[in-house]
Design a protein around this motif. Structure first.
Motif, mmCIF file in Angstrom:
data_model
loop_
_atom_site.group_PDB
_atom_site.id
_atom_site.type_symbol
_atom_site.label_atom_id
_atom_site.label_comp_id
_atom_site.label_asym_id
_atom_site.label_seq_id
_atom_site.Cartn_x
_atom_site.Cartn_y
_atom_site.Cartn_z
ATOM 1 N N GLN A 195 -11.309 8.794 69.143
ATOM 2 C CA GLN A 195 -10.902 8.543 70.527
ATOM 3 C C GLN A 195 -11.385 7.177 70.996
ATOM 4 O O GLN A 195 -10.618 6.393 71.584
ATOM 5 C CB GLN A 195 -11.462 9.645 71.444
ATOM 6 C CG GLN A 195 -10.879 11.027 71.210
ATOM 7 C CD GLN A 195 -9.510 11.201 71.870
ATOM 8 O OE1 GLN A 195 -8.976 10.275 72.496
ATOM 9 N NE2 GLN A 195 -8.937 12.381 71.728
ATOM 10 N N ARG A 237 -3.633 11.516 74.142
ATOM 11 C CA ARG A 237 -4.590 11.497 73.031
ATOM 12 C C ARG A 237 -5.724 12.493 73.256
ATOM 13 O O ARG A 237 -6.230 13.108 72.313
ATOM 14 C CB ARG A 237 -5.161 10.085 72.850
ATOM 15 C CG ARG A 237 -4.130 9.062 72.395
ATOM 16 C CD ARG A 237 -4.798 7.811 71.850
ATOM 17 N NE ARG A 237 -5.612 7.124 72.843
ATOM 18 C CZ ARG A 237 -5.139 6.186 73.662
ATOM 19 N NH1 ARG A 237 -3.843 5.842 73.621
ATOM 20 N NH2 ARG A 237 -5.920 5.587 74.534
ATOM 21 N N LEU A 262 -4.802 12.664 65.411
ATOM 22 C CA LEU A 262 -4.894 11.264 65.821
ATOM 23 C C LEU A 262 -5.194 10.367 64.629
ATOM 24 O O LEU A 262 -4.650 9.262 64.517
ATOM 25 C CB LEU A 262 -5.985 11.098 66.877
ATOM 26 C CG LEU A 262 -5.682 11.653 68.271
ATOM 27 C CD1 LEU A 262 -6.910 11.536 69.158
ATOM 28 C CD2 LEU A 262 -4.509 10.913 68.899
ATOM 29 N N ASN A 311 -2.726 7.252 63.174
ATOM 30 C CA ASN A 311 -3.239 5.889 63.415
ATOM 31 C C ASN A 311 -4.137 5.420 62.281
ATOM 32 O O ASN A 311 -5.204 4.837 62.492
ATOM 33 C CB ASN A 311 -4.021 5.853 64.731
ATOM 34 C CG ASN A 311 -3.193 6.227 65.933
ATOM 35 O OD1 ASN A 311 -2.507 5.403 66.523
ATOM 36 N ND2 ASN A 311 -3.253 7.511 66.298
#
Length: 306
Positions: free
Chosen positions: A19, A40, A48, A52
């Motif tokens: 995060q 998110r 996530l 990414n």
């Protein structure tokens, strides 16, 4: 095994810090998926990571990570022990003393409470065990309460002990030692009761044949027979005493590994928290090893080991 633990640790850093990494990447102008922080927040960490994969390079180098990487903890541990200062550089309390930011300084404060609590708890545990073995009344009354006492969470009890002792003018080292003694006396009681009752019926009959009194039976038979049990209990007790000292430092915040951990959590310095945890684990390992070394020397002197 160590390599496996380190590998799992490095892997766990990625989802734990994803995060923050994506937030920093977004601020730097990178394209992040999903695009908004709200989306998110509601997604799983591994999802996530999967979306990414090219933006995760900073996972192991964040300034204030949720989970620091092993090399960050090692760097903080080195900085807080060897680099932070010992004789005349920055952060000195007074000339020739340890820095109040050094883990060596805080470890010394914790160890002083640990040793005092350990001595008190061991003496109390041995005394209670002798009473329990020789008195059925104590066996039926004290032992159940000793067991019940260990069901009370120490994190809830520690502030009350400190407040009560402070109200009668006792502060500093003693309250922390009392908490350490509270945790360390129980293993000693259990181990010593088992050890004092370990002589078999034939040995006790032999002592009666010699018309030995209760004190002679205790000193000549029961106590020597209980030594292996005692040292097994002491290994547990010394580690429990260290935990008690650290817990006792949390409400006080005047030095010690517990205060160091709490300060690190306040300011988001997770590397500092982990470094203090590793220092505590190292101290516990050393204390248990020293107890084992003393056990071997004692049993050898008694003729129980080659």
């Amino acid at each position: 095994m160590v390599l496996v633990v380190l590998g799992v640790w490095y892997l766990a850093v990625i989802p734990m810090n994803v995060q923050d990494v994506l937030t920093r990447a977004e601020r730097a102008g990178a394209t992040v998926s999903p695009e908004t922080a709200v989306e998110r927040r509601d997604m799983g960490s591994w999802a996530l990571v999967a979306q990414n994969t090219g933006l995760l390079g900073e996972s192991w180098s964040l300034d204030r990570p949720r989970l620091p990487a092993p090399h960050q903890v090692a760097a903080e541990l080195y900085r807080s022990t060897f680099d932070e200062e010992i004789n005349g550089r920055r952060g000195i309390v007074k000339s020739g003393s340890l820095s109040n930011r050094s883990l060596i300084y805080h470890g010394g404060i914790t160890l002083s409470a640990t040793f005092l609590g350990f001595v008190i708890g061991t003496a109390l545990g041995i005394a209670l065990a002798v009473g329990i073995v020789h008195s059925r009344v104590m066996d039926m009354s004290i032992m159940p309460w000793a067991i019940v006492s260990q069901t009370i969470p120490i994190v809830a009890l520690a502030p009350m002990i400190i407040v009560v002792l402070y109200s009668i003018g006792i502060q500093g080292l003693i309250p922390k030692a009392v908490i350490s003694a509270y945790l360390s006396f129980f293993p000693v009681v259990v181990g010593m009761v088992k050890g004092l009752r370990s002589p078999d019926a034939m040995q006790l009959d032999l002592m009666r044949t010699y018309n030995a009194g209760a004190f002679t039976v205790l000193t000549k038979l029961r106590l020597p027979a209980s030594v292996p049990y005692l040292f097994t209990s002491l290994k547990i007790a010394i580690a429990a005493s260290l935990v008690g000292a650290i817990v006792g430092e949390l409400p006080v915040q005047k030095g010690g590994l517990g205060a160091r951990m709490l300060a690190g959590s306040y300011y988001g310095q997770t590397s500092q928290v982990w470094a203090a945890l590793l220092m505590a684990a190292g101290l516990a390992a050393i204390l248990v090893w020293l107890t084992g070394w003393l056990e071997r020397r004692t049993l050898r002197a008694m003729g129980g080991q080659p």
